[in-house]
Design an enzyme around this catalytic site. Sequence first.
Site, PDB file in Angstrom:
ATOM      1  N   GLY A  28       0.821  -1.208   0.000  1.00  0.00           N
ATOM      2  CA  GLY A  28       0.000   0.000   0.000  1.00  0.00           C
ATOM      3  C   GLY A  28       0.856   1.260   0.000  1.00  0.00           C
ATOM      4  N   HIS A  34       4.617   2.110  -8.106  1.00  0.00           N
ATOM      5  CA  HIS A  34       3.630   1.014  -8.128  1.00  0.00           C
ATOM      6  C   HIS A  34       2.763   1.113  -9.382  1.00  0.00           C
ATOM      7  CE1 HIS A  34       4.162   1.334  -3.590  1.00  0.00           C
ATOM      8  NE2 HIS A  34       4.416   0.072  -3.818  1.00  0.00           N
ATOM      9  N   SER A 184       9.448   5.710  -3.247  1.00  0.00           N
ATOM     10  CA  SER A 184       9.277   4.728  -2.174  1.00  0.00           C
ATOM     11  C   SER A 184       8.146   5.209  -1.286  1.00  0.00           C
ATOM     12  CB  SER A 184      10.574   4.653  -1.362  1.00  0.00           C
ATOM     13  OG  SER A 184      10.323   4.102  -0.092  1.00  0.00           O
TER      14      SER A 184
END
Length: 281
Positions: A28, A34, A184
């Site tokens: 998450g 991502h 990150s």
Amino acid sequence: MLVFTTHSEVRSFLKDKKKSIGLVPTMGALHKGHVSLVEKAAQENEWIIVSIFVNPTQFNNPEDLLKYPKSLEEDKFLLAPFKKKLILYVPQSKDLYPEKLVSKTYNFGGLEKHMEGAFREEHFNGVATVVESLFRKLHPNKAYFGEKDFQQLQIIRALNSQLDLQIEIIGCPIIREDDGLAMSSRNSLLSPAQRKSVPIIFKTLQEIIAHQKEWNISKMETYFRRSIEKESQLKVEYFFVAKTSNLIPVKQIEKEKFHRIFVAVFAGKTRLIDTVELGIL
Ligand code: PAF
């Protein structure tokens, strides 16, 4: 977007659909890194599963686990463009760890021994346990991981072949901010002053690459430590040059072999890692 909290719901939804499934495992606090994995999975598969689970067994430091950023609503917003073919799987621990919330012990022939494996005890056993569970429960055809966690990626490849899970593991390039900082989830924990100083990490790595023909590894390390620690908020935890094939740190670069630099740096209490490839000599 379909949101499920158990793997049986995911499996029964996909049961009659003989389609290719791409899995993007995450913890998450999603960011553009991502999203790049989800984009690639969307190009290559009919269905994408994004899992969000902050895996307790891979944290060696309880404070780090507590502080780990959580932002489910923002995560759903970032995933919305893929909603027609995306399943969001947000399990509780019981679904992935039906018996005990503990990691198994693996042997990856040395890949797990250095860098993150040495500085974060039990970390890779925790990662491998949860990834094995995700693979066995969700049966993806392909799974996508970022190269920022290069050691993790190689360990997952080894896990997949050791257990003969037959999943295609796809490594995707590091996505960086405009100033070079590797994206990150932990970046959101940086104070404004820390955020200003951390681009020095990638800048210094690039300077080292530019001098790789003249500098030996000891000079590279000294240069890296000096450059980073000029910033009062930053502290180098490690600097290693390792062979890409086995991830064993070396003291000298071997001709005609691939190597990478691996670093971990603390910005206050936030720990950041980065890695770059060195050109072949
Ligand atoms: O890279 C991560 O976010 C995690 O280590 C992973 C692969 C999702 C396992 O918890």
